[in-house]
Design an enzyme around this catalytic site. Sequence first.
Site, PDB file in Angstrom:
ATOM      1  N   ILE A   1       1.772   6.637   4.766  1.00 56.84           N
ATOM      2  CA  ILE A   1       0.755   6.626   5.822  1.00 56.84           C
ATOM      3  C   ILE A   1      -0.143   5.418   5.586  1.00 56.84           C
ATOM      4  CG2 ILE A   1      -1.217   7.830   6.834  1.00 56.84           C
ATOM      5  CD1 ILE A   1       0.124  10.460   6.009  1.00 56.84           C
TER       6      ILE A   1
ATOM      7  N   VAL B   1       0.816  -1.212   0.000  1.00 50.60           N
ATOM      8  CA  VAL B   1       0.000   0.000   0.000  1.00 50.60           C
ATOM      9  C   VAL B   1       0.855   1.269   0.000  1.00 50.60           C
ATOM     10  CG1 VAL B   1      -0.274   0.159   2.510  1.00 50.60           C
ATOM     11  CG2 VAL B   1      -2.071   1.014   1.015  1.00 50.60           C
TER      12      VAL B   1
ATOM     13  N   GLY C   1       1.683   3.679  -3.133  1.00 49.57           N
ATOM     14  CA  GLY C   1       0.842   4.779  -3.599  1.00 49.57           C
ATOM     15  C   GLY C   1       0.230   5.615  -2.496  1.00 49.57           C
ATOM     16  N   HIS C   2       0.433   5.232  -1.236  1.00 50.12           N
ATOM     17  CA  HIS C   2      -0.233   5.943  -0.119  1.00 50.12           C
ATOM     18  C   HIS C   2       0.798   6.313   0.934  1.00 50.12           C
ATOM     19  CE1 HIS C   2      -3.303   6.690   3.035  1.00 50.12           C
ATOM     20  NE2 HIS C   2      -4.106   6.853   2.006  1.00 50.12           N
ATOM     21  N   PHE C   3       1.528   7.221   0.842  1.00 53.95           N
ATOM     22  CA  PHE C   3       1.777   8.148  -0.262  1.00 53.95           C
ATOM     23  C   PHE C   3       3.266   8.102  -0.569  1.00 53.95           C
ATOM     24  CE2 PHE C   3      -1.870   9.857   2.044  1.00 53.95           C
ATOM     25  CZ  PHE C   3      -2.789  10.022   1.025  1.00 53.95           C
TER      26      PHE C   3
END
Length: 159
Positions: free
Chosen positions: A64, A54, A57-59
Amino acid sequence: MEQSRQNLQSQFFIEHILQILPHRYPMLLVDRIIELQANQKIVAYKNITFNEDVFNGHFPNKPIFPGVLIVEGMAQSGGFLAFTSLWGFDPEIAKTKIVYFMTIDKVKFRIPVTPGDRLEYHLEVLKHKGMIWQVGGTAQVDGKVVAEAELKAMIAERE
């Protein structure tokens, strides 16, 4: 069956969790259960690492852990609590059941969760009737509340 619930162990490792919860990588969000009291409460955790997909892309440059995944981890912990409260630790029965999310209420996100954190789920049974369970509680890092929610779920037959 009643005897197995009374003597239910209070800690479960990943090999036990995999026998009860149907979730698998990348959606299994419980690494260990450190306290369980049937029909009352559960404390579980997930170690958050930079290797989580994750974070691609986050972030980028500011990883986070997504709030929706925190709530999902709380739900998985609550599902484990509900299942073992009804049937004890029984992998054969677990193969025939599935826990469905019904509602999410009173969700609040307070502090970001980042790589290196140990995300603890602290949930208590608010009420249950038959196969419908309502749990509420917090997600914590280092004793600080990072999120809170009330969740309702239903245990159903797997088809």
